[in-house]
Scaffold this motif. Sequence first.
Motif, PDB file in Angstrom:
ATOM      1  N   ALA A  28      46.541  69.079  66.870  1.00  0.00           N
ATOM      2  CA  ALA A  28      47.707  70.030  67.052  1.00  0.00           C
ATOM      3  C   ALA A  28      47.483  71.300  67.015  1.00  0.00           C
ATOM      4  CB  ALA A  28      48.433  69.727  65.568  1.00  0.00           C
ATOM      5  N   LYS A  29      46.085  71.772  67.138  1.00  0.00           N
ATOM      6  CA  LYS A  29      45.779  73.132  67.650  1.00  0.00           C
ATOM      7  C   LYS A  29      46.295  74.355  66.605  1.00  0.00           C
ATOM      8  CE  LYS A  29      45.579  72.397  72.616  1.00  0.00           C
ATOM      9  NZ  LYS A  29      46.150  72.642  73.933  1.00  0.00           N
ATOM     10  N   VAL A  30      45.977  73.679  65.173  1.00  0.00           N
ATOM     11  CA  VAL A  30      46.102  74.575  64.091  1.00  0.00           C
ATOM     12  C   VAL A  30      45.122  74.279  63.204  1.00  0.00           C
ATOM     13  CG1 VAL A  30      48.888  74.329  64.397  1.00  0.00           C
ATOM     14  CG2 VAL A  30      47.409  72.723  62.642  1.00  0.00           C
ATOM     15  N   SER A  31      44.913  75.225  62.226  1.00  0.00           N
ATOM     16  CA  SER A  31      43.934  75.114  61.376  1.00  0.00           C
ATOM     17  C   SER A  31      44.152  73.992  60.255  1.00  0.00           C
ATOM     18  CB  SER A  31      43.644  76.391  60.419  1.00  0.00           C
ATOM     19  OG  SER A  31      44.825  76.627  59.982  1.00  0.00           O
ATOM     20  N   ARG A  32      42.975  73.626  59.685  1.00  0.00           N
ATOM     21  CA  ARG A  32      43.022  72.580  58.556  1.00  0.00           C
ATOM     22  C   ARG A  32      43.962  73.026  57.390  1.00  0.00           C
ATOM     23  NH1 ARG A  32      42.039  71.156  53.984  1.00  0.00           N
ATOM     24  NH2 ARG A  32      40.995  72.906  53.573  1.00  0.00           N
ATOM     25  N   SER A  33      43.838  74.366  57.090  1.00  0.00           N
ATOM     26  CA  SER A  33      44.683  74.897  55.945  1.00  0.00           C
ATOM     27  C   SER A  33      46.238  74.515  56.236  1.00  0.00           C
ATOM     28  CB  SER A  33      44.036  76.170  55.858  1.00  0.00           C
ATOM     29  OG  SER A  33      44.438  77.057  56.864  1.00  0.00           O
ATOM     30  N   VAL A  34      46.511  75.000  57.743  1.00  0.00           N
ATOM     31  CA  VAL A  34      48.088  75.029  57.887  1.00  0.00           C
ATOM     32  C   VAL A  34      48.404  73.357  57.679  1.00  0.00           C
ATOM     33  CG1 VAL A  34      49.642  74.902  59.872  1.00  0.00           C
ATOM     34  CG2 VAL A  34      48.039  76.747  59.605  1.00  0.00           C
ATOM     35  N   VAL A  35      47.513  72.462  58.107  1.00  0.00           N
ATOM     36  CA  VAL A  35      47.971  70.997  57.800  1.00  0.00           C
ATOM     37  C   VAL A  35      48.061  70.686  56.428  1.00  0.00           C
ATOM     38  CG1 VAL A  35      47.126  68.710  58.282  1.00  0.00           C
ATOM     39  CG2 VAL A  35      46.961  70.360  59.927  1.00  0.00           C
ATOM     40  N   SER A  36      47.284  71.541  55.558  1.00  0.00           N
ATOM     41  CA  SER A  36      47.196  71.034  54.082  1.00  0.00           C
ATOM     42  C   SER A  36      48.537  71.644  53.584  1.00  0.00           C
ATOM     43  CB  SER A  36      45.936  71.837  53.504  1.00  0.00           C
ATOM     44  OG  SER A  36      46.059  71.779  52.149  1.00  0.00           O
ATOM     45  N   ARG A  37      48.921  72.718  54.079  1.00  0.00           N
ATOM     46  CA  ARG A  37      50.114  73.486  53.648  1.00  0.00           C
ATOM     47  C   ARG A  37      51.378  72.850  53.876  1.00  0.00           C
ATOM     48  NH1 ARG A  37      47.763  78.434  55.204  1.00  0.00           N
ATOM     49  NH2 ARG A  37      49.536  78.751  56.907  1.00  0.00           N
ATOM     50  N   ALA A  38      51.207  72.194  55.034  1.00  0.00           N
ATOM     51  CA  ALA A  38      52.372  71.132  55.379  1.00  0.00           C
ATOM     52  C   ALA A  38      52.373  70.166  54.790  1.00  0.00           C
ATOM     53  CB  ALA A  38      52.112  71.313  57.060  1.00  0.00           C
ATOM     54  N   GLU A  39      51.493  69.381  54.335  1.00  0.00           N
ATOM     55  CA  GLU A  39      51.549  68.367  53.652  1.00  0.00           C
ATOM     56  C   GLU A  39      51.869  68.309  52.216  1.00  0.00           C
ATOM     57  OE1 GLU A  39      47.879  66.023  53.852  1.00  0.00           O
ATOM     58  OE2 GLU A  39      48.447  65.443  56.069  1.00  0.00           O
ATOM     59  N   ALA A  40      51.793  69.847  51.657  1.00  0.00           N
ATOM     60  CA  ALA A  40      51.838  70.147  50.572  1.00  0.00           C
ATOM     61  C   ALA A  40      53.439  70.440  50.099  1.00  0.00           C
ATOM     62  CB  ALA A  40      51.036  71.413  49.880  1.00  0.00           C
TER      63      ALA A  40
END
Length: 258
Positions: A28-40
Amino acid sequence: MQDAQVGSVIRALRHRLAWTQAELGRRAKVSRSVVSRAEAGTIDRIAVHLVRRIVEALGARMTIGVQWRGAQLDQLLDAGHAALADLWQRRLERCGWIVRAEVSFNIYGDRGRIDLLAYHPVFRVLLVIEIKTRIADIQALLGPLDVKERLAGQVARRFGWQPLRVVPMLVVEDTATCRRRVAAHAALFARFAVRGRDAVVWAREPERQVAGLLAFTSPSSARSEGRRRAGRQRVRPSRGAPSVNSGARSDDSGGAAA
């Protein structure tokens, strides 16, 4: 869908693909932390375009909806649509067009409704008008309009019209968002090259060959024009019939082209 639900969907789709958060972030060309926040479910802390990238990387599609006072939002949008339709019907009729509103059709399985169908008996031109108060899905807008343009000649026979040419027209509410959407997809809207005041000028005398028309129009100006015309009716008319051009001169749509 609530933010927490969006996060749950992202997580479920990622697990289905057996991806790590880092892998999804890379795709997705985003950081892993962004994915983590989205899933949260903390979507309010992430830019919308980043969430959309994550969702699309998972093979899904994200749509944004707005809720306001239940059914009143639909009524508000319908009112804007009706105001634009009424304005353009009056403008075209003053220019010599015969106009039919809300024309439905069902031809060989192709079903739909044409917001405004207008015929000029002198130049034998058929105008197929699609009215939008917002632009969400470009393909969902242009695809059905192509179908309506293709079938409009057959629909016109219902009224005894015999057009030589069919021209599509888009009437779009004049908002910054709609203008940005059109500008961002300039290639897809290229055929609608006659815009704004030029579209009104063409409507007065539709002899020139055109591929399509586009007019940004404000519902508020549509309502104000209706009030102005109502006011004029209380004043004793001057000698002679009013000219067609004087009625169509005030065009908000016009303004600048997209």
